[in-house]
Scaffold this motif. Structure first.
Motif, PDB file in Angstrom:
ATOM      1  N   GLU A 241      58.979  30.071 -21.031  1.00 34.67           N
ATOM      2  CA  GLU A 241      59.585  29.111 -20.115  1.00 34.67           C
ATOM      3  C   GLU A 241      58.940  29.186 -18.736  1.00 34.67           C
ATOM      4  N   ASN A 242      58.655  30.396 -18.259  1.00 34.95           N
ATOM      5  CA  ASN A 242      58.018  30.550 -16.951  1.00 34.95           C
ATOM      6  C   ASN A 242      56.582  30.042 -16.970  1.00 34.95           C
ATOM      7  N   LEU A 243      55.894  30.307 -18.059  1.00 42.18           N
ATOM      8  CA  LEU A 243      54.528  29.795 -18.205  1.00 42.18           C
ATOM      9  C   LEU A 243      54.522  28.270 -18.147  1.00 42.18           C
ATOM     10  N   LYS A 244      55.498  27.671 -18.772  1.00 41.31           N
ATOM     11  CA  LYS A 244      55.622  26.207 -18.773  1.00 41.31           C
ATOM     12  C   LYS A 244      55.867  25.683 -17.354  1.00 41.31           C
ATOM     13  N   ARG A 245      56.767  26.339 -16.614  1.00 42.29           N
ATOM     14  CA  ARG A 245      57.094  25.883 -15.259  1.00 42.29           C
ATOM     15  C   ARG A 245      55.914  26.069 -14.292  1.00 42.29           C
ATOM     16  N   ILE A 246      55.219  27.194 -14.429  1.00 41.15           N
ATOM     17  CA  ILE A 246      54.072  27.438 -13.555  1.00 41.15           C
ATOM     18  C   ILE A 246      52.959  26.435 -13.848  1.00 41.15           C
ATOM     19  N   ASN A 247      52.712  26.163 -15.118  1.00 37.88           N
ATOM     20  CA  ASN A 247      51.663  25.195 -15.466  1.00 37.88           C
ATOM     21  C   ASN A 247      52.016  23.781 -15.001  1.00 37.88           C
ATOM     22  N   ALA A 248      53.313  23.452 -14.989  1.00 39.88           N
ATOM     23  CA  ALA A 248      53.730  22.138 -14.487  1.00 39.88           C
ATOM     24  C   ALA A 248      53.425  22.016 -12.991  1.00 39.88           C
ATOM     25  N   PHE A 249      53.659  23.104 -12.252  1.00 41.78           N
ATOM     26  CA  PHE A 249      53.322  23.119 -10.826  1.00 41.78           C
ATOM     27  C   PHE A 249      51.807  22.982 -10.629  1.00 41.78           C
ATOM     28  N   LEU A 250      51.045  23.716 -11.429  1.00 46.61           N
ATOM     29  CA  LEU A 250      49.583  23.661 -11.303  1.00 46.61           C
ATOM     30  C   LEU A 250      49.061  22.253 -11.591  1.00 46.61           C
ATOM     31  N   ASP A 251      49.705  21.564 -12.510  1.00 46.52           N
ATOM     32  CA  ASP A 251      49.297  20.182 -12.803  1.00 46.52           C
ATOM     33  C   ASP A 251      49.480  19.273 -11.588  1.00 46.52           C
ATOM     34  N   GLU A 252      50.452  19.615 -10.738  1.00 48.45           N
ATOM     35  CA  GLU A 252      50.698  18.803  -9.533  1.00 48.45           C
ATOM     36  C   GLU A 252      49.637  19.017  -8.466  1.00 48.45           C
ATOM     37  N   ILE A 253      49.077  20.213  -8.402  1.00 51.12           N
ATOM     38  CA  ILE A 253      48.073  20.472  -7.357  1.00 51.12           C
ATOM     39  C   ILE A 253      46.642  20.375  -7.884  1.00 51.12           C
ATOM     40  N   ARG A 254      46.503  20.217  -9.198  1.00 55.32           N
ATOM     41  CA  ARG A 254      45.167  20.116  -9.793  1.00 55.32           C
ATOM     42  C   ARG A 254      44.338  18.970  -9.192  1.00 55.32           C
ATOM     43  N   PRO A 255      44.946  17.789  -8.947  1.00 55.35           N
ATOM     44  CA  PRO A 255      44.152  16.711  -8.344  1.00 55.35           C
ATOM     45  C   PRO A 255      43.550  17.090  -6.987  1.00 55.35           C
ATOM     46  N   MET A 256      44.257  17.915  -6.228  1.00 57.76           N
ATOM     47  CA  MET A 256      43.713  18.351  -4.936  1.00 57.76           C
ATOM     48  C   MET A 256      42.451  19.193  -5.152  1.00 57.76           C
ATOM     49  N   ALA A 257      42.504  20.094  -6.122  1.00 57.15           N
ATOM     50  CA  ALA A 257      41.327  20.912  -6.423  1.00 57.15           C
ATOM     51  C   ALA A 257      40.173  20.027  -6.883  1.00 57.15           C
ATOM     52  N   GLU A 258      40.487  19.077  -7.738  1.00 57.07           N
ATOM     53  CA  GLU A 258      39.444  18.189  -8.258  1.00 57.07           C
ATOM     54  C   GLU A 258      38.817  17.353  -7.154  1.00 57.07           C
ATOM     55  N   SER A 259      39.642  16.936  -6.194  1.00 55.26           N
ATOM     56  CA  SER A 259      39.127  16.128  -5.080  1.00 55.26           C
ATOM     57  C   SER A 259      38.158  16.914  -4.204  1.00 55.26           C
ATOM     58  N   LYS A 260      38.282  18.235  -4.240  1.00 57.01           N
ATOM     59  CA  LYS A 260      37.408  19.104  -3.451  1.00 57.01           C
ATOM     60  C   LYS A 260      36.263  19.679  -4.289  1.00 57.01           C
ATOM     61  N   SER A 261      36.250  19.302  -5.572  1.00 57.76           N
ATOM     62  CA  SER A 261      35.253  19.818  -6.522  1.00 57.76           C
ATOM     63  C   SER A 261      35.294  21.340  -6.613  1.00 57.76           C
ATOM     64  N   VAL A 262      36.524  21.870  -6.640  1.00 58.55           N
ATOM     65  CA  VAL A 262      36.710  23.310  -6.794  1.00 58.55           C
ATOM     66  C   VAL A 262      37.687  23.548  -7.948  1.00 58.55           C
ATOM     67  N   SER A 263      37.738  24.785  -8.407  1.00 56.93           N
ATOM     68  CA  SER A 263      38.668  25.118  -9.491  1.00 56.93           C
ATOM     69  C   SER A 263      40.057  25.381  -8.926  1.00 56.93           C
ATOM     70  N   LEU A 264      41.041  25.367  -9.816  1.00 53.65           N
ATOM     71  CA  LEU A 264      42.397  25.736  -9.404  1.00 53.65           C
ATOM     72  C   LEU A 264      42.409  27.145  -8.835  1.00 53.65           C
ATOM     73  N   ALA A 265      41.695  28.062  -9.490  1.00 59.29           N
ATOM     74  CA  ALA A 265      41.663  29.451  -9.025  1.00 59.29           C
ATOM     75  C   ALA A 265      41.137  29.537  -7.590  1.00 59.29           C
ATOM     76  N   GLN A 266      40.101  28.782  -7.279  1.00 61.26           N
ATOM     77  CA  GLN A 266      39.544  28.802  -5.930  1.00 61.26           C
ATOM     78  C   GLN A 266      40.543  28.252  -4.911  1.00 61.26           C
ATOM     79  N   LEU A 267      41.247  27.211  -5.287  1.00 57.37           N
ATOM     80  CA  LEU A 267      42.271  26.648  -4.401  1.00 57.37           C
ATOM     81  C   LEU A 267      43.369  27.681  -4.136  1.00 57.37           C
ATOM     82  N   VAL A 268      43.800  28.378  -5.182  1.00 53.44           N
ATOM     83  CA  VAL A 268      44.867  29.373  -5.065  1.00 53.44           C
ATOM     84  C   VAL A 268      44.418  30.549  -4.200  1.00 53.44           C
ATOM     85  N   ILE A 269      43.190  31.001  -4.389  1.00 50.69           N
ATOM     86  CA  ILE A 269      42.677  32.122  -3.581  1.00 50.69           C
ATOM     87  C   ILE A 269      42.643  31.741  -2.107  1.00 50.69           C
TER      88      ILE A 269
END
Length: 330
Positions: free
Chosen positions: A251-279
């Motif tokens: 359940e927690n994995l599902k909720r965290i991945n749903a959040f990541l899906d919301e910020i993924r477009p921001m990472a893509e707009s910067k041509s960086v990975s989700l991990a790089q955005l999070v760091i």
């Protein structure tokens, strides 16, 4: 790369520091030594000057790999951070937990930081690392069986002997930090911190900011979950500890991945990975000095280091935080 002073110490470290737990293999399902050496060297080439390791990571293996990787590199240009206070070869102190070594053999892990043990551990670490001094020497976990002043008087002696440059703690609360700091001036506290693990912001971060201590944030990618690459049903290697942790429950994995899906477009707009955005978000967080990020091969290490190039505006940080604060884990 950006470099930050640890508290009021003389130590400057890279804002993105190489975390060497996973390369020790222990609790991470194994590791290839040649890939681990290449990962550290690739990090250094990208401007990462700080390597954080510990004797317990692979029962000496992580320190040995770190020492091997740093051969031929100007020692004055890198900072070696290691730890003490977890023994697998001595049944003393308090039993932390039962585990297995990299060969699958049962081992008991004890929290112990008596004076003689601290001095012996330092000598052993110096040998494994192939160096004559440790830039930051940190107690790994509190040891309730040994007086704080006994432990840190031993570390103070090591500092006076030049074997240790600066002193830190890990997993300490405010009251323990105050007690240790009264014996030897602390540079930092290494504690868990990530987008989904922010408990330190309640009391610890305000204290470290007010008293000019550094915070080394470990597991900023929550042991891989914040990369967005861990889907429900992910198969882990034998000996990997992660499936048993709270964050990896379905359940927690599902909720965290749903959040990541919301910020993924921001990472893509910067041509960086989700991990790089999070760091980048992590090292921009008030009170956080350093993010410790692990890598098992050179490509991972390079991508982690290049997170320093990500730029987040105040509006973008607010966008992330507004969505993050709605994530409720069970």
């Amino acid at each position: 790369m950006e470099y930050r002073q640890l508290g009021e110490s003389e130590l400057k470290v890279s804002a993105i520091t190489f975390g060497a737990w996973a390369i020790g293999g222990w609790m991470w399902g194994g590791s290839e030594r040649k890939d681990a050496v290449a990962a550290i060297r690739a990090s250094v080439e990208e401007g990462v000057t700080s390597i954080d390791t510990a004797p317990i990571y692979g029962q000496g293996l992580s320190e040995e790999i770190t020492g091997e990787a740093l051969k031929g590199i100007d020692r004055s240009k890198v900072q070696v951070l290691t730890k003490f206070g977890m023994r697998w070869d001595l049944a003393k102190g308090t039993l932390a937990f039962k585990s297995k070594d990299n060969d699958g053999k049962d081992i008991d892990i004890y929290k112990y930081s008596g004076k003689e043990s601290v001095i012996l551990e330092c000598e052993n670490s110096l040998k494994r690392l192939g160096t004559d001094y440790i830039d930051l020497y940190q107690i790994h976990w509190p040891d309730v069986t040994t007086p704080v002043d006994e432990t840190f008087e031993a570390v103070l002696r090591l500092k006076e002997q030049g074997k240790v440059r600066e002193v830190g703690v890990c997993n300490y609360n405010v009251s323990l930090m105050k007690e240790a700091d009264s014996v030897v001036k602390l540079a930092s506290n290494q504690v868990p911190f990530s987008m989904v693990e922010r408990a330190i912001e309640e009391e610890l971060v305000p204290y470290t900011v007010a008293n000019k201590k550094g915070i080394l944030a470990y597991s900023p990618l929550q042991r891989g979950i914040l990369t967005g690459k861990i889907a429900p049903g992910h198969k882990f290697g034998e000996g990997d500890h992660r499936p048993a942790t709270k964050f990896y429950q379905p359940e927690n994995l599902k909720r965290i991945n749903a959040f990541l899906d919301e910020i993924r477009p921001m990472a893509e707009s910067k041509s960086v990975s989700l991990a790089q955005l999070v760091i980048r978000w992590t090292i921009d967080r008030p009170g956080i000095t350093v993010a410790l990020v692990g890598a098992r091969n050179a490509e991972q290490a390079i991508q982690n280091a290049r997170a320093i190039n990500v730029k987040l505006s105040a509006e973008e940080i607010k966008f992330i935080n507004d969505r993050l604060y709605k994530v409720e884990l069970v």
